[in-house]
Design a protein around this motif. Sequence first.
Motif, PDB file in Angstrom:
ATOM      1  N   GLY A   1      49.192 124.258  47.470  1.00 19.61           N
ATOM      2  CA  GLY A   1      49.864 125.331  48.176  1.00 19.61           C
ATOM      3  C   GLY A   1      50.181 126.472  47.230  1.00 19.61           C
ATOM      4  O   GLY A   1      49.592 126.587  46.153  1.00 19.61           O
ATOM      5  N   HIS A   2      51.091 127.330  47.638  1.00 18.46           N
ATOM      6  CA  HIS A   2      51.489 128.463  46.805  1.00 18.46           C
ATOM      7  C   HIS A   2      53.004 128.587  46.795  1.00 18.46           C
ATOM      8  O   HIS A   2      53.672 128.263  47.777  1.00 18.46           O
ATOM      9  N   ARG A   3      53.512 129.048  45.674  1.00 17.37           N
ATOM     10  CA  ARG A   3      54.940 129.233  45.497  1.00 17.37           C
ATOM     11  C   ARG A   3      55.209 130.688  45.122  1.00 17.37           C
ATOM     12  O   ARG A   3      54.583 131.216  44.203  1.00 17.37           O
ATOM     13  N   PRO A   4      56.132 131.388  45.812  1.00 19.33           N
ATOM     14  CA  PRO A   4      56.380 132.799  45.499  1.00 19.33           C
ATOM     15  C   PRO A   4      57.211 132.968  44.240  1.00 19.33           C
ATOM     16  O   PRO A   4      58.060 132.131  43.906  1.00 19.33           O
ATOM     17  N   ALA A   5      56.985 134.058  43.542  1.00 13.09           N
ATOM     18  CA  ALA A   5      57.768 134.402  42.357  1.00 13.09           C
ATOM     19  C   ALA A   5      57.730 135.909  42.164  1.00 13.09           C
ATOM     20  O   ALA A   5      56.704 136.547  42.396  1.00 13.09           O
ATOM     21  N   ARG A   6      58.861 136.471  41.760  1.00 18.62           N
ATOM     22  CA  ARG A   6      58.945 137.895  41.427  1.00 18.62           C
ATOM     23  C   ARG A   6      59.083 138.040  39.920  1.00 18.62           C
ATOM     24  O   ARG A   6      59.951 137.423  39.300  1.00 18.62           O
ATOM     25  N   PHE A   7      58.214 138.864  39.327  1.00 15.48           N
ATOM     26  CA  PHE A   7      58.280 139.157  37.897  1.00 15.48           C
ATOM     27  C   PHE A   7      58.897 140.539  37.733  1.00 15.48           C
ATOM     28  O   PHE A   7      58.301 141.542  38.128  1.00 15.48           O
ATOM     29  N   LEU A   8      60.082 140.590  37.126  1.00 16.20           N
ATOM     30  CA  LEU A   8      60.770 141.842  36.846  1.00 16.20           C
ATOM     31  C   LEU A   8      60.606 142.183  35.369  1.00 16.20           C
ATOM     32  O   LEU A   8      60.533 141.279  34.523  1.00 16.20           O
ATOM     33  N   GLY A   9      60.581 143.465  35.056  1.00 20.73           N
ATOM     34  CA  GLY A   9      60.495 143.876  33.663  1.00 20.73           C
ATOM     35  C   GLY A   9      61.167 145.212  33.441  1.00 20.73           C
ATOM     36  O   GLY A   9      61.062 146.115  34.276  1.00 20.73           O
ATOM     37  N   VAL A  10      61.881 145.333  32.320  1.00 20.27           N
ATOM     38  CA  VAL A  10      62.555 146.578  31.961  1.00 20.27           C
ATOM     39  C   VAL A  10      62.343 146.835  30.474  1.00 20.27           C
ATOM     40  O   VAL A  10      62.580 145.948  29.643  1.00 20.27           O
ATOM     41  N   ASP A  11      61.883 148.048  30.157  1.00 26.45           N
ATOM     42  CA  ASP A  11      61.722 148.474  28.770  1.00 26.45           C
ATOM     43  C   ASP A  11      63.005 149.133  28.293  1.00 26.45           C
ATOM     44  O   ASP A  11      63.495 150.091  28.911  1.00 26.45           O
ATOM     45  N   GLY A  12      63.569 148.632  27.205  1.00 28.51           N
ATOM     46  CA  GLY A  12      64.749 149.231  26.602  1.00 28.51           C
ATOM     47  C   GLY A  12      64.423 149.772  25.229  1.00 28.51           C
ATOM     48  O   GLY A  12      63.260 149.788  24.812  1.00 28.51           O
TER      49      GLY A  12
END
Length: 250
Positions: A160-171
Amino acid sequence: MAMFRRRPKDGDEPEVRDDALEAQSDVDEIDEPDEPTADAGATTPVPRTHGPWDAADDVDDRPRVDLGALHVPGVPGMELRMEIDKTTNVVSAASVSVDGSTLQLQAYAAPRTEGIWDEIRGEIQQSVVAQGGAADDLPGPFGRELLARLPARTPEGRTGHRPARFLGVDGPRWFLRGVITGRAAVEPAAAQVLEQVFGGVVVVRGQDARPPRDLLALKLPGQASAAPVAPEPEQSLDPLTRGPEITETR
């Protein structure tokens, strides 16, 4: 009272090889020296109007857990897990769980003059697709992010498939990555608390010279200082593959 416990590695977790942030022993570029210099080609830092924050910013005084490179705000009902590499005993990530959803946090060194999230986002997307998943590059509350469907094994043994959100912030000289899994990956209402945690994180980069994409050292809550990170040229940082964990319930 805070509770601490170790958890074994969960073999059912889908593995996502995050080659975009793999430790690089052959990188020639090293981050800028300890003290900033008057370089005409350097980029002038832009004042930050929202988090995640840098340690030099004028940050609100809400309570935060000191994890070394990351100061993480606390929220009611939150469970804080420190993920530890079994071979090196080094703390590699922090995970915040609320109501069945989880936000994994890791911070990395980055060049002074440019961000790395655009490049890393494309590499993560390619990695997910190569493993049979899908990833859409979408606008989010912190800029561009990836909404991924990761290959996973169902309880019945099916794929099956599992959802995921990848967040990223450059500081300034750092990059902060967050990976949201569970209901919060697809339900905006469930994501609000974890987005507040991500936006309230303070990154403590330090002044030491580091190659770009080098993992910033974390420490356990209450520990005097972060343990030094030994060179690990073969290490691959898999955002959804967990090692032993120490859990604090707030």
